[in-house]
Design an enzyme around this catalytic site. Structure first.
Site, short mmCIF file in Angstrom:
data_model
loop_
_atom_site.label_atom_id
_atom_site.label_comp_id
_atom_site.label_asym_id
_atom_site.label_seq_id
_atom_site.Cartn_x
_atom_site.Cartn_y
_atom_site.Cartn_z
CB ALA A 103 6.93 6.85 -7.57
N GLY A 146 5.51 11.52 -5.72
CA GLY A 146 5.78 11.90 -7.11
C GLY A 146 4.63 12.67 -7.74
CD GLU A 149 8.93 14.22 -5.72
OE1 GLU A 149 8.60 13.11 -6.21
OE2 GLU A 149 9.97 14.39 -5.07
CD GLU A 169 7.98 11.15 -1.51
OE1 GLU A 169 7.54 11.82 -0.55
OE2 GLU A 169 7.92 11.53 -2.69
C1 LIG Z 1 9.56 9.67 -8.09
C2 LIG Z 1 10.33 10.18 -7.00
C3 LIG Z 1 10.11 9.57 -5.66
C4 LIG Z 1 8.71 9.41 -5.39
C5 LIG Z 1 8.31 8.50 -4.52
C6 LIG Z 1 6.90 8.30 -4.29
O1 LIG Z 1 6.05 8.92 -4.86
S1 LIG Z 1 6.54 7.08 -3.18
C7 LIG Z 1 4.77 7.03 -3.13
C8 LIG Z 1 4.20 8.11 -2.31
N1 LIG Z 1 2.76 7.92 -2.17
C9 LIG Z 1 2.23 7.23 -1.16
O2 LIG Z 1 2.89 6.76 -0.27
C10 LIG Z 1 0.72 7.10 -1.17
C11 LIG Z 1 0.30 5.66 -1.30
N2 LIG Z 1 -1.13 5.52 -1.33
C12 LIG Z 1 -1.91 5.63 -0.22
O3 LIG Z 1 -1.45 5.92 0.86
C13 LIG Z 1 -3.37 5.39 -0.39
O4 LIG Z 1 -3.60 4.72 -1.60
C14 LIG Z 1 -4.23 6.68 -0.40
C15 LIG Z 1 -4.23 7.33 0.98
C16 LIG Z 1 -3.73 7.69 -1.43
C17 LIG Z 1 -5.70 6.35 -0.77
O5 LIG Z 1 -6.19 5.33 0.04
P1 LIG Z 1 -7.53 4.54 -0.35
O6 LIG Z 1 -7.83 3.65 0.78
O7 LIG Z 1 -8.56 5.52 -0.80
O8 LIG Z 1 -7.11 3.71 -1.65
P2 LIG Z 1 -6.17 2.38 -1.69
O9 LIG Z 1 -4.99 2.50 -0.79
O10 LIG Z 1 -7.02 1.18 -1.54
O11 LIG Z 1 -5.62 2.49 -3.19
C18 LIG Z 1 -6.35 2.02 -4.32
C19 LIG Z 1 -5.41 1.21 -5.16
O12 LIG Z 1 -4.36 2.05 -5.61
C20 LIG Z 1 -3.10 1.48 -5.28
N3 LIG Z 1 -2.13 2.56 -5.01
C21 LIG Z 1 -2.35 3.73 -4.38
N4 LIG Z 1 -1.22 4.45 -4.35
C22 LIG Z 1 -0.27 3.71 -4.99
C23 LIG Z 1 1.10 3.92 -5.26
N5 LIG Z 1 1.72 5.05 -4.94
N6 LIG Z 1 1.75 2.94 -5.89
C24 LIG Z 1 1.17 1.82 -6.26
N7 LIG Z 1 -0.15 1.58 -6.03
C25 LIG Z 1 -0.85 2.51 -5.39
C26 LIG Z 1 -3.38 0.67 -4.05
O13 LIG Z 1 -2.38 -0.29 -3.85
C27 LIG Z 1 -4.73 0.08 -4.40
O14 LIG Z 1 -4.57 -1.00 -5.29
P3 LIG Z 1 -4.98 -2.50 -4.86
O15 LIG Z 1 -4.17 -2.82 -3.67
O16 LIG Z 1 -6.44 -2.40 -4.57
O17 LIG Z 1 -4.64 -3.31 -6.08
#
Ligand SMILES: CCC/C=C/C(=O)SCCNC(=O)CCNC(=O)[C@H](O)C(C)(C)COP(=O)([O-])OP(=O)([O-])OC[C@H]1O[C@@H](n2cnc3c(N)ncnc32)[C@H](O)[C@@H]1OP(=O)([O-])[O-]
Length: 295
Positions: A103, A146, A149, A169
């Site tokens: 998400a 998500g 999911e 999460e």
């Molecule tokens: C629906 C029901 C409940 C669900 C809850 C959830 O899913 S909670 C979520 C559960 N998921 C997580 O916790 C995973 C969160 N993500 C990560 O941990 C890392 O991005 C990674 C490990 C997937 C990749 O790392 P990497 O170093 O290769 O890449 P990078 O980190 O540089 O990302 C590139 C760009 O994408 C952006 N962006 C990425 N994901 C999201 C997001 N979810 N949101 C928004 N933005 C996101 C990131 O900010 C960046 O933009 P910026 O700042 O440049 O404008």
């Protein structure tokens, strides 16, 4: 002589069937082409018979983070293809780097409890699980939160060798909210689900396959073609019977064994009221391919 007459009659029938299919193909192309003003997804029609819809999540800058706009477009596309009688199955995919990284954290961060309740947060997320047609998730790269999911709402998950699945999460101070604790536990068992949800650790494609989350793993560049191939195979059967079969398998996740077996038996009986069941068995007896009409 009789054989030649049969051959001609058979060919004529094929021509009539092909002609009958033409408007349906046009319908499919019409939906795919009129619905191409998407901001966050792409839609295409694939396969030899053009009966497979491919929906690609397309928000590369945010690793396909599932913002409200994306989920709305996804629901619209699923409803459109769901109503399109020329589409037999759907493939849902992302990019090579990310199926979906979850998400949209930035969009969700300011939400309050009362806004979540009153705005019915996540209500738009269930369309994949509601779709009656078979959906295959073709997952390359990250399928997190998500994203995982969403993949689990699909009927089959295929993964690229470098795919990574997880429910991170917990590290954000929240818990999965779109099936991560429920569908995952059913797919991989309690101990695996607990480990994934409580640690937030990711699991690779091979491990996900061993756990039963994923049914097949392919090299990343072959993944989509393989998913389309499977969707085409599904599309060779009666769409009507496929729908009943999907419903029966899904019932296994929602009821007791006895109730599920009863549902299956009644559904099996119901297929005997269809023209396609009759045709399928008749074709076997006559040693020829079945010509299903979805009736
Ligand atoms: C629906 C029901 C409940 C669900 C809850 C959830 O899913 S909670 C979520 C559960 N998921 C997580 O916790 C995973 C969160 N993500 C990560 O941990 C890392 O991005 C990674 C490990 C997937 C990749 O790392 P990497 O170093 O290769 O890449 P990078 O980190 O540089 O990302 C590139 C760009 O994408 C952006 N962006 C990425 N994901 C999201 C997001 N979810 N949101 C928004 N933005 C996101 C990131 O900010 C960046 O933009 P910026 O700042 O440049 O404008």
């Amino acid at each position: 002589m009789a054989n030649i007459a049969k051959l001609i009659a058979g060919r004529a029938q094929n021509v009539l069937q092909m002609a009958a299919r033409q408007p349906q193909l046009a319908t499919a192309s019409r939906f795919a082409s009129t619905a191409n003003n998407w901001e966050y997804i792409k839609t295409e029609v694939a396969g030899e018979k053009k009966n497979v819809a491919v929906i690609t999540l397309n928000r590369p800058k945010a690793l396909n983070a599932l913002c409200n706009g994306l989920m709305k477009e996804l629901s619209t596309a699923l409803q459109g293809f769901g109503k399109d009688s020329s589409i037999a199955a759907i493939v849902l995919t992302g990019s090579e780097k990310a199926f979906a990284a979850g998400a949209d954290i930035k969009e969700m961060a300011p939400n309050t409890y009362s806004q979540c309740i009153q705005g019915n947060f996540l209500n738009d997320w269930t369309e994949v699980a509601r779709t009656q047609k078979p959906i295959i998730a073709a997952v390359n790269g990250y399928a997190l939160g998500g994203g995982n999911e969403l993949a689990m709402m699909c009927d089959i998950i295929y993964a690229g060798e470098k795919a990574k699945f997880g429910q991170p999460e917990i590290a954000l101070g929240t818990i999965p909210g779109a099936g991560g604790t429920q569908r995952l536990a059913r797919a991989v068992g309690k101990s695996n689900a607990m480990e994934i949800c409580l640690t937030g650790n990711m699991v690779g494609a091979q491990q996900a396959q061993q756990m039963g989350l994923v049914s097949k793993v392919f090299p990343p560049d072959q993944l989509l073609a393989e998913a389309i191939k499977t969707a085409e195979k599904i599309g060779t059967h009666s769409n009507l019977i496929i729908q009943l079969c999907k419903e029966a398998v899904n019932t296994a996740y929602e009821t007791t064994l006895q109730e599920g077996l009863k549902f299956e038996r009644r559904t099996f009986h119901a297929t005997f009221s269809t023209a396609d069941r009759k045709e399928g068995m008749q074709a076997f007896v006559e040693k020829r391919p079945a010509q299903f009409k979805n009736e």
